[in-house]
Design a protein around this motif. Structure first.
Motif, mmCIF file in Angstrom:
data_model
loop_
_atom_site.group_PDB
_atom_site.id
_atom_site.type_symbol
_atom_site.label_atom_id
_atom_site.label_comp_id
_atom_site.label_asym_id
_atom_site.label_seq_id
_atom_site.Cartn_x
_atom_site.Cartn_y
_atom_site.Cartn_z
ATOM 1 N N PRO A 1 -11.221 1.562 8.364
ATOM 2 C CA PRO A 1 -10.563 2.957 8.094
ATOM 3 C C PRO A 1 -9.182 3.050 8.633
ATOM 4 O O PRO A 1 -8.420 3.813 7.913
ATOM 5 N N LEU A 2 -8.974 2.235 9.869
ATOM 6 C CA LEU A 2 -7.558 2.539 10.311
ATOM 7 C C LEU A 2 -6.491 1.383 9.637
ATOM 8 O O LEU A 2 -5.469 1.589 10.356
ATOM 9 N N ALA A 3 -6.926 0.703 9.140
ATOM 10 C CA ALA A 3 -6.142 -0.634 8.425
ATOM 11 C C ALA A 3 -5.262 -0.073 7.537
ATOM 12 O O ALA A 3 -5.571 0.920 6.594
ATOM 13 N N GLU A 4 -4.070 -0.406 7.501
ATOM 14 C CA GLU A 4 -3.071 0.165 6.357
ATOM 15 C C GLU A 4 -3.047 -0.948 5.184
ATOM 16 O O GLU A 4 -3.333 -2.092 5.377
ATOM 17 N N ILE A 5 -3.291 -0.288 4.323
ATOM 18 C CA ILE A 5 -3.277 -0.854 2.512
ATOM 19 C C ILE A 5 -1.953 -0.880 2.122
ATOM 20 O O ILE A 5 -1.543 0.547 1.996
ATOM 21 N N SER A 6 -1.630 -1.813 1.542
ATOM 22 C CA SER A 6 -0.340 -1.673 0.649
ATOM 23 C C SER A 6 -0.855 -2.244 -0.830
ATOM 24 O O SER A 6 -1.635 -3.237 -1.049
ATOM 25 N N TYR A 7 -0.323 -1.557 -1.655
ATOM 26 C CA TYR A 7 -0.520 -1.526 -3.104
ATOM 27 C C TYR A 7 0.443 -1.224 -3.989
ATOM 28 O O TYR A 7 1.425 -0.666 -3.491
ATOM 29 N N LEU A 8 0.471 -1.605 -5.197
ATOM 30 C CA LEU A 8 1.382 -1.354 -6.293
ATOM 31 C C LEU A 8 0.795 -0.017 -7.183
ATOM 32 O O LEU A 8 -0.461 -0.340 -7.262
ATOM 33 N N ARG A 9 1.573 0.971 -7.234
ATOM 34 C CA ARG A 9 1.362 1.910 -8.201
ATOM 35 C C ARG A 9 2.469 1.912 -9.147
ATOM 36 O O ARG A 9 3.625 2.347 -8.983
ATOM 37 N N ARG A 10 2.100 1.844 -10.596
ATOM 38 C CA ARG A 10 3.180 1.695 -11.452
ATOM 39 C C ARG A 10 4.369 1.006 -11.051
ATOM 40 O O ARG A 10 5.627 1.250 -11.209
ATOM 41 N N GLY A 11 4.289 -0.293 -10.410
ATOM 42 C CA GLY A 11 5.218 -1.088 -9.892
ATOM 43 C C GLY A 11 6.219 -0.728 -8.551
ATOM 44 O O GLY A 11 6.855 -1.489 -8.083
#
Length: 160
Positions: free
Chosen positions: A101-111
């Motif tokens: 739960p403490l992990a940082e998540i990186s992702y793209l949203r609409r680029g």
């Protein structure tokens, strides 16, 4: 924190099972009738919940999300959708187990690059489901189906 998300994943599966059981009492015309909800019908809203789940699951696992829109219809029949939901809900439970739960998540949203901790994203995922299940519940009662007690406390009492 992990225990909280385990509970939410189990609650999600419990509530979905109850909702789909009640929805199974309707014919296709009723299930697909536009009742003015954000996604229109029971079927469109249930499909939307699954679409959003698939997107968030992929993001949380560091995978590329499916390329369909939030209003995409994954399954045309309630039977197919219920079968897919019965597979997806245990996968959400596995996701909780494998996610820090403490992990940082990186992702793209609409680029655009986005970042959030996994706990915030899991909280959103489960809250999103609850929000739209409430819409489905309202549509089901409008269509003459019995009202359901889907509050979290009922789930907790059933497990006690």
């Amino acid at each position: 924190m992990k225990a909280h998300f385990r509970m939410m994943a189990a609650y999600n599966a419990w509530a979905n099972e109850k909702l789909f059981k009640v929805a199974s009492g309707l014919d296709d015309a009723a299930l697909n009738r536009d009742l003015g909800a954000f996604f229109g019908s029971v079927m469109a809203t249930l499909n939307h919940i699954m679409v959003a789940d698939l997107i968030w699951i992929a993001r949380l696992r560091g995978q590329r999300p499916p390329g369909f829109g939030l209003d995409h219809i994954l399954h045309d029949t309630l039977e197919e959708l219920a079968a897919a939901r019965a597979v997806l809900d245990p996968d959400l439970q596995r996701l909780v187990e494998e996610t820090d739960p403490l992990a940082e998540i990186s992702y793209l949203r609409r680029g655009e690059a986005q970042r959030a901790d996994a706990a915030a994203l899991l909280a959103h995922l489960f809250n999103h489901q609850t929000h739209h299940r409430g819409q489905v519940h309202a549509m089901l009662t409008r269509l003459g189906q019995p009202s359901l007690a889907l509050d979290l406390i009922y789930f907790q009492r059933a497990r006690a």
